[in-house]
Design a protein around this motif. Structure first.
Motif, PDB file in Angstrom:
ATOM      1  N   HIS A 184       0.849  -1.184   0.000  1.00  0.00           N
ATOM      2  CA  HIS A 184       0.000   0.000   0.000  1.00  0.00           C
ATOM      3  C   HIS A 184       0.891   1.242   0.000  1.00  0.00           C
ATOM      4  N   TRP A 185       0.282   2.378  -0.162  1.00  0.00           N
ATOM      5  CA  TRP A 185       1.035   3.630  -0.144  1.00  0.00           C
ATOM      6  C   TRP A 185       1.740   3.820   1.192  1.00  0.00           C
ATOM      7  N   ARG A 186       1.164   3.278   2.265  1.00  0.00           N
ATOM      8  CA  ARG A 186       1.778   3.417   3.595  1.00  0.00           C
ATOM      9  C   ARG A 186       3.144   2.735   3.650  1.00  0.00           C
ATOM     10  N   ALA A 214       5.220   2.464   1.118  1.00  0.00           N
ATOM     11  CA  ALA A 214       6.127   3.368   0.406  1.00  0.00           C
ATOM     12  C   ALA A 214       6.502   4.565   1.274  1.00  0.00           C
TER      13      ALA A 214
END
Length: 111
Positions: free
Chosen positions: A90-92, A94
């Motif tokens: 998920h973006w988290r 990254a």
């Protein structure tokens, strides 16, 4: 470069040692899982100890060695999480990795 390659190998084995048992049959006795993981971790130490010694002898500080190890650990774990455990990134993930990479940069600035 040898330090980075040794730390990469070390982290591959440690990730396997810590998380291999989460895939598939979770009914294995915990003591057996621990003993197998210890055996895998022994291989990890055979890479980690030389990596740290070589890095230190080449002018890396203990803090630099640790933060690079953490950055490599996140890369290795991210790949393991996706390819072996089948969990999505998920973006988290990254964003967390970007924070760790900023920490790496802070420890290497001016060296």
């Amino acid at each position: 470069m040898p330090t980075i390659l040794l730390l990469l190998a070390s982290n591959i084995f440690m990730t396997i040692a810590w998380y291999w048992h989460l895939k598939g049959d979770l009914s294995k006795p915990l003591l057996l899982v621990i003993l197998i993981s210890w055996g895998i971790a022994l291989i990890e130490y055979c890479f980690a100890v030389p990596a740290n010694r070589i890095g230190y002898l080449n002018g890396w500080s203990a803090g630099q060695l640790k933060i690079v190890q953490e950055a490599i650990a996140l890369l290795v774990f991210g790949a393991f999480m996706v390819w072996v455990l089948g969990e999505p990134l998920h973006w988290r993930h990254a964003a967390a990795f970007a924070c760790i990479m900023a920490a790496v940069a802070f420890l290497f600035v001016g060296r």
